[in-house]
Design an enzyme around this catalytic site. Structure first.
Site, short mmCIF file in Angstrom:
data_model
loop_
_atom_site.label_atom_id
_atom_site.label_comp_id
_atom_site.label_asym_id
_atom_site.label_seq_id
_atom_site.Cartn_x
_atom_site.Cartn_y
_atom_site.Cartn_z
N ALA A 1 -33.14 8.56 -12.48
CA ALA A 1 -33.46 7.24 -11.93
C ALA A 1 -32.34 6.25 -12.18
CB ALA A 1 -34.76 6.73 -12.54
N ASP B 1 12.28 -3.65 1.93
CA ASP B 1 13.60 -3.64 2.54
C ASP B 1 13.72 -4.86 3.43
OD1 ASP B 1 11.87 -2.87 4.51
OD2 ASP B 1 13.02 -1.16 5.20
#
Length: 929
Positions: free
Chosen positions: A287, A333
């Site tokens: 549960a 870059d």
């Protein structure tokens, strides 16, 4: 000791051509077929070997072996062992469905491709036994003599001979946007791959011709070396994967501790038999394990990838969605990511006047202006002279792209910028080339750094137009054009021109100079043939015209994107193959760094220790002229500093760093297939701004994960409360909630609203927060308190009251609580209903962490509303369908009981809104002080 590859390449570049041919036992006639076959056997085919791919079966099974998945497999076994066969089968079914879905997403996003092979040409023209012939590129061997022409991909690392105007695009290796001229004599520029008589596999010839001798093929090339470096890197586990494993361990410990507690209470307090107590404890463990968490996480991440795809970011792995939100450093870059990768003329300087050129990139939506006013070149003789030179002294063609397409160029980026400049000026290039027919071209070479064309004007005179480097132009000029008049070029003129050039260079602009002269009757060339028109005879006594300044402009969106990164405390480190001056200029212009930034070149980086580099990347820094190993090392040192690194790239040179980074980001338009394969994310528009949008989405995904984690865990307390009551009363109060009813909440009613929470948009201000710390966890103290001490406790009280309310209506406490029968079924049903309707309020409350739900629109999330409707419908089915009543021990409710259920969400929602209001006021007060 064997020399490394770079040293050997340099030795080959310096060697005398004849000696080099002797070393490779070849000559101008090429290899014999027999010798080529022998070498093919020795060196192997000229291909890039792919890393051995794992079998699809193993990839498939990985989706069923995560820590959370294993927990669910064990939970199913426990449920079956405890006598709850239906529960065990249901849990396993959830695991199977989730694993299949996750594999399907992964398989659809990342298909294996032979991308390295795609970058090599299919055929190459070689000399064998003194004759030219076409062979498959795989059959090329060291020592082969082959031809290179414009448009060819270079098939091997090779030494060039007899180059004619040869220029090669090496951006896939170096990141440098400008093609490199190749010449026969040895010259070495800045950085790696800078030998100017060597061409490298995987690069592209943009203009000119040459013959070349293959020095290295296949995996021995620089291309192959980078591929080996990329393949050797193992991708680290994504932060979310680590976090889910941590969460699984947390939930497992909690569930087991609760199970042990209930087991001991059942034995010593309720006096249950050991066997019955053990089965009861196993039921409680099941549960407390949120069976719906894994599918909910998977589906939420899938939704995140779909939303990011609409923002031009394709993710190849679901878990990488959240990694973006944790990013602290972006190693980016420059060319094509921060800039447009389109050389643009933006300034013109003439001795008598200066001009601005508006518009960026290879589109003609710009004008030539002086002092803010549009200029008609027809009325400006000096300017017209420069523009005519740029038009006819040009071998490049540009096809201007449409709104959704990239412009295509056949030639060099520099000349492409000149083509666009002349189009902005309204010059008809075709008409000009007809009016001034070209008689001869003196092609550019790196020695003199000039290009000239000899044409004939309408008077029949020869006209020499020259363009090139300023230093070279000034050595051949002795006159200057100013305000329509030609006068002698003085030393003061030269000094002024050089100062102008220096000023523009400091701004990161490249300069191109223009000159001309008309061959009149007194000139010795006037009566000579074109064969006598040589560099020595033509390029002298020139008239200096002016300068054109150009740059690869930043993307328009980059400025706002950089600001957003600063707001979010994300640092950007530029890592480029371009020059230090250009890199610094772009970085400071777009706001990545200040003017005091430290610029580290590749050569300087080679001399730095790891400790020095690790310290350097903690501060403002730019890396220029870097090699593949450099970028990889930079990413690694950032990670050693505890940073979560996103690295961008498009070339072969970027692949190792992309694979090393926490999240590699490849360019979808200009990126090579190698980079795309190594990356986790692909930008379909090559736009840095899309990275920032993706980071915001990643943060939103993590926030949403916490929201539905809170939502799912909230129901665990009211699910456990009935068992606590059962134990505390020593069994006098029958279990108010059955295990199958608990499963209904975990795998039924909770699922759709939880998925709705996964689609919530970003809360206001999410990008004003710093990236979450590495040691933070999904399940933190705030969520535990809200789930178990606030939302869960309130829901527990309401659902328990509902259970006793039904029993009270049916005679309790005068009548004992029934452990079975119609009244018991009705009481457990309303308990289940109260939990579900409390979860309705919880779903709405969890949509924001601090902000009011009204601020984002009470009914703006249609998926949550749909999920709420579905869970009410599901509860109704359980109540009124006879078959389901038997399985889930439910019964029908009357009108009054339904009214009671519908009244539950409103006060719970308003109470939480009041709590958030108090929190906001306290936070605002702290910010003011």
């Amino acid at each position: 000791m064997q020399k490394n590859k770079s040293t050997l390449i340099d030795d080959y570049a310096k060697a005398d051509p004849t000696q080099l041919m002797n070393k490779f036992q070849t000559g101008n006639e090429g290899l014999s077929h027999a010798e080529a076959a022998r070498r093919l056997e020795k060196y192997g085919e000229n291909t890039i070997r792919q890393a051995k791919r794992r079998s699809e079966l193993l990839i498939f099974l990985e989706n069923f072996t995560s820590l959370m998945a294993i927990l669910l497999w064990v939970s199913g076994i426990i449920a079956i062992f405890a006598g709850m066969l239906e529960l065990g089968i249901a849990i396993w079914a959830v695991n199977v469905i989730n694993g299949c879905f996750s594999y399907w997403q992964q398989h659809a996003a990342q298909k294996a491709t032979d991308s390295l092979k795609k970058m090599l040409p299919s055929y190459v023209k070689v000399r064998r036994d003194g004759k030219f012939q076409q062979i498959k590129v795989e059959q090329l061997v060291p020592g082969d003599i082959f031809d290179i022409q414009a448009g060819d991909s270079i098939p091997a690392d090779a030494r060039v001979f007899n180059p004619s105007n040869l220029q090669v695009d090496e951006s896939s290796l170096t990141g440098e946007s400008v093609p490199v001229e190749k010449v026969a004599p040895y010259q070495h520029g800045d950085g790696e791959f800078a030998q100017q008589n060597i061409v490298f596999a995987g690069t592209i010839c943009t203009s000119g011709t040459a013959s070349a001798m293959a020095l290295a093929t296949g995996m021995v090339t620089e291309f192959g070396r980078i591929a080996t470096l990329t393949e050797s890197q193992k991708k680290t586990m994504y932060p979310l994967e680590r976090e889910l494993n941590h969460l699984t361990r947390q939930l497992t410990v909690i569930a087991i501790m609760i199970g042990i507690a209930f087991f001991l209470l059942a034995i010593f307090f309720v006096k249950y038999p050991v066997t019955k107590s053990f089965i009861f404890a196993l039921g409680m463990i099941v549960a407390f394990i949120p069976e719906g968490l894994l599918p909910t996480v998977t589906l939420s991440l899938a939704q995140g990838t779909q939303r990011m795809a609409k923002k031009h970011a394709l993710l190849k792995n679901l878990s990488s969605v959240e990694t973006l939100g944790q990013t602290t450093v972006i190693c980016s870059d420059k060319t094509g990511t921060l800039t447009q990768n389109q050389m643009t003329i933006n300034h013109l300087w003439l001795p008598g006047k200066q001009y601005e050129v508006t518009g960026t990139g290879y589109v003609t939506n710009g004008k030539i202006q002086a002092n803010g006013q549009d200029v008609d070149p027809a009325n400006e003789p000096d300017l017209n002279k420069l523009l005519i030179n740029a038009t006819i002294n040009n071998d490049t063609e540009v096809t201007e792209g449409k709104a959704d397409e990239k412009s295509k160029i056949l030639g060099t980026p520099t000349e492409a910028g000149l083509v666009i400049l002349t189009r902005k000026a309204g010059i008809d290039a075709k008409a000009q080339k007809t009016q001034f027919p070209r008689l001869k071209e003196l092609p550019f070479d790196s020695g003199r750094k000039l290009m000239s064309v000899i044409t004939k004007n309408s008077q029949g005179q020869l006209v020499i137009n020259t363009k090139g480097a300023l230093g070279s132009e000034l050595t051949i000029c002795d006159r200057i054009l100013e305000n329509g008049q030609v006068r002698p070029l003085t030393d003061d003129d030269r000094a002024k021109i050089m100062q102008v050039n220096e000023d523009y260079s400091k701004r990161g602009l490249r300069t191109l100079a223009f000159s001309y002269r008309i061959v009149d009757g007194e000139d010795p060339l006037a009566d000579q043939s074109m064969a006598d028109c040589t560099i020595e005879t033509a390029e002298k006594h020139m008239i200096f015209v002016g300068l054109a300044m150009m740059s690869d402009p930043p993307r328009p969106e980059i400025f706002e994107a950089v600001k957003n990164c600063r707001r979010a405390n994300i640092r950007i480190i530029m890592v480029t193959g371009d020059s230090p001056v250009t890199a610094k200029s772009i970085a400071t212009r777009i706001g990545i760094t200040s003017d005091k930034v430290r610029v580290i070149s590749g050569d300087e980086l080679d001399k730095m220790s790891d400790q020095q580099l690790q310290e350097a990347v903690k501060h403002e820094v730019i890396f220029a002229r870097v090699a593949p190993e450099h970028k990889f090392r930079i990413v690694s040192m950032c990670q050693k500093n505890g940073e979560v690194v996103a690295s961008t790239g498009d070339g072969v040179n970027d692949a190792p760093a992309l694979k090393r980074a926490d999240i590699g980001i490849a360019m979808g338009v200009t990126g090579t297939d190698v980079a795309k394969d190594a990356a986790d994310m692909i930008l379909t528009d090559d736009n840095f701004a899309s990275i920032v949008s993706a980071i915001e989405e990643g943060r939103t995904v993590y926030s949403n994960l916490q929201k539905f984690l809170l939502y799912i865990l909230t129901s665990n307390v009211p699910e456990a409360a009935p068992s606590v009551i059962f134990l505390l009363t020593r069994g006098l109060v029958p279990l108010p909630l059955t295990v199958m009813q608990i499963l209904t909440v975990d795998l039924g009613t909770d699922l759709l609203p939880a998925l709705g929470l996964g689609t919530e948009k970003a809360e206001p201000g999410i990008m004003d927060l710093p990236p979450r710390p590495l040691n933070s966890h999904l399940l933190n103290r705030s969520i535990i308190w809200k789930a178990f001490g606030w939302y869960g406790m309130i829901a527990s009280i309401i659902s328990t009251c509902a259970y006793f309310f039904v029993n009270h209506v049916n005679g309790w406490p005068n009548v004992p609580l029934a452990p079975s029968g119609q009244v018991y079924a009705e009481a457990t049903t309303i308990t289940l209903g109260a939990i579900v309707f409390s979860q309705i309020a919880s779903a709405m409350n969890c949509r924001t962490q601090i902000s009011s739900v009204f601020s984002i629109g009470l009914f703006s999330n249609h998926r949550i509303l749909m999920g709420i409707g579905v869970e009410i419908g599901l509860i109704a089915l359980l109540m009124y369908v006879p078959f389901l009543q038997g399985v889930f021990n439910t019964g029908p409710l009357n009108v009054a009981e339904w009214i009671f259920l519908f009244c539950i969400p409103v006060p719970l929602f308003l109470i939480e809104e009041f709590r958030k209001l108090i929190v906001r006021k306290i936070k605002a007060r702290h910010q003011q002080t």
